[in-house]
Design an enzyme around this catalytic site. Structure first.
Site, mmCIF file in Angstrom:
data_model
loop_
_atom_site.group_PDB
_atom_site.id
_atom_site.type_symbol
_atom_site.label_atom_id
_atom_site.label_comp_id
_atom_site.label_asym_id
_atom_site.label_seq_id
_atom_site.Cartn_x
_atom_site.Cartn_y
_atom_site.Cartn_z
ATOM 1 N N HIS A 61 81.028 71.998 18.941
ATOM 2 C CA HIS A 61 80.769 73.231 18.210
ATOM 3 C C HIS A 61 80.613 72.954 16.724
ATOM 4 C CE1 HIS A 61 82.427 75.219 21.824
ATOM 5 N NE2 HIS A 61 83.438 74.389 21.719
ATOM 6 N N ARG A 117 90.983 86.522 26.750
ATOM 7 C CA ARG A 117 91.671 86.409 25.461
ATOM 8 C C ARG A 117 90.718 85.998 24.344
ATOM 9 N NH1 ARG A 117 92.247 80.845 25.417
ATOM 10 N NH2 ARG A 117 92.229 79.941 27.513
ATOM 11 N N TYR A 151 82.165 80.061 31.255
ATOM 12 C CA TYR A 151 83.542 79.698 30.938
ATOM 13 C C TYR A 151 84.455 80.741 31.558
ATOM 14 C CZ TYR A 151 87.498 78.031 28.064
ATOM 15 O OH TYR A 151 88.700 77.505 27.628
ATOM 16 N N HIS A 197 84.668 72.902 31.693
ATOM 17 C CA HIS A 197 86.030 72.395 31.927
ATOM 18 C C HIS A 197 86.500 72.565 33.374
ATOM 19 C CE1 HIS A 197 85.343 72.954 27.752
ATOM 20 N NE2 HIS A 197 86.012 74.069 27.583
ATOM 21 N N ASP A 230 84.383 68.596 22.897
ATOM 22 C CA ASP A 230 84.884 69.911 22.508
ATOM 23 C C ASP A 230 85.290 69.966 21.036
ATOM 24 O OD1 ASP A 230 85.336 72.631 23.119
ATOM 25 O OD2 ASP A 230 87.473 72.287 23.351
#
Length: 305
Positions: A33, A130, A157, A181, A257
Site C-alpha cells: 500500500h 471493523r 477481503y 490472506h 502488506d
C-alpha cells in the site's frame, strides 16, 4: 493538511534487514500500500483509522532493498475511493507497478479507462466490518460486471467466519477473484477442520479463485514474530500457507502488506517476512510460480512469453 495518527498506531519498520532468502529475478510483491503522504493526498473523511505516511518513494526503496522487481499496490481503506495516491505511485513506477483500486457505482467509463491507463488491473471489495461500512452487494456486482471487459479482477477481503454468508455472492462474480490472506483462517483450528476446509472447497470448486499467502503477522497467534533475525517466524501459519501453495501452485500470490496497516501487537521486519517465503514455497519451482509467474500472468500478461 495535517492528520493525527490513530492512538497506538504502529509505524512501519524503520530499518528492514536484508533477507537471507534471495527472491527469484523478476519477483513481484503483489500486496502493498501507499498512505498519502497526507499533506499531498488527504485521507478520506469516512476512514476508520488514520495511518502514518508511507510514500511511494519509501515503498520503492523497500522494493529494491528486498530484491523485488515490481509491486502491486492495493488501495488502502484510509483513502476510500479516492485513488489519487495509488495512481500517482503507479505512474511514478514507470511500468513496474500495478494497482488495485476502490471504486463506486458512480464511476464513469472514462474514469475507469483512466485508471486502466495508469496501471490499475483490479478492484478491492472489503467485507471486514471493523474497516469499512457495508456496500450493497448489487452495487459490487455491478462494478464487477463493468470491469470485466477491461480484463480486471476482484480482490476480496473477508474473515473466515463470514465465508458461508458471502459464498453465493463470491461465486457469482464474473471475473478472476483473488482472496486476501487466505480468508484469514483461525490458525488455532486444525488444518483439516471445517472452517479452513470450506475455504479449500471454495478454491477447489471455482478455478477462477486465487489466494494471497502473505501477511502471516496478521494470522499468527503464537509467533514467533519476524524480528531480531528470527528465521522460523509465525510457525503456526506455515502449515496453512504451505498447503495452499502446494495445492494451488498456479493460483497463489505473495505480498509484504507494507506498511502493515492496523497491526496491534508488533511491527514485523520486512526482511524477516521475505525469509518466511521458503517455509511455505519449499522448491525453486514453487517459489518462481508464487513470486514471478503467477503475478506476471495476472498483472502483466502482455509480457508473458
Amino acid at each position: 493538511m495535517s492528520f493525527d495518527k490513530t492512538p497506538g498506531w504502529l509505524d512501519w519498520h524503520p530499518a528492514p534487514s536484508q533477507p537471507r532468502f534471495q527472491v527469484p529475478p523478476g519477483s513481484v510483491d503483489a500486496h502493498c500500500h501507499v498512505f498519502g503522504p497526507g499533506a499531498e493526498f488527504p485521507f478520506a473523511p469516512e476512514r476508520k483509522y488514520t495511518p502514518c505516511d508511507a510514500s511511494k518513494a519509501q515503498l520503492f526503496a523497500l522494493r529494491d532493498r528486498l530484491g523485488f522487481a515490481r509491486n502491486v499496490i492495493v488501495q488502502a481503506t484510509c483513502h476510500g475511493a479516492d485513488n489519487r495516491a495509488l495512481v500517482d505511485a503507479c505512474l511514478a513506477a514507470e511500468g513496474r507497478a500495478r494497482g488495485v483500486a476502490t471504486v463506486r457505482r458512480s464511476i464513469s467509463d472514462t474514469e475507469l479507462q483512466a485508471l486502466h491507463d495508469a496501471g490499475v488491473r483490479g478492484v478491492h471489495f472489503n467485507f471486514v466490518k471493523r474497516l469499512v461500512d457495508f456496500t450493497p452487494k448489487d452495487e459490487l456486482l455491478e462494478i464487477a460486471r463493468r470491469i470485466q471487459p477491461l480484463g480486471w479482477h476482484v480482490v476480496i477481503y473477508f474473515e473466515a467466519v463470514d465465508l458461508p454468508e458471502l459464498w453465493s455472492f463470491f461465486t457469482a462474480l464474473p471475473t478472476t477473484v483473488v482472496v486476501d490472506h487466505m480468508g484469514r483462517p483461525d490458525v488455532r483450528q486444525p488444518l483439516d477442520g471445517p472452517e479452513f476446509g470450506l475455504f479449500l472447497k471454495f478454491m477447489d470448486e471455482h478455478p477462477n479463485v486465487w489466494s494471497k499467502v502473505g501477511c502471516p503477522e496478521r494470522l499468527s497467534v503464537s509467533g514467533p514474530p519476524a524480528l531480531d533475525g528470527e528465521q522460523a517466524a509465525y510457525r503456526d501459519v506455515v502449515p496453512f500457507a504451505r498447503h495452499v501453495v502446494e495445492r494451488y501452485p498456479d493460483r497463489v500470490l505473495w505480498g509484504s502488506d507494507w506498511p502493515h496497516p492496523n497491526l496491534k501487537g508488533h511491527m514485523p521486519d520486512d526482511g524477516g517476512l521475505v525469509d518466511f517465503i521458503p517455509h511455505i514455497a519449499v522448491t525453486a519451482e514453487l517459489q518462481r510460480k508464487l513470486l514471478v509467474d503467477n503475478p506476471m500472468r495476472l498483472y502483466w500478461p502482455q509480457e508473458q512469453p
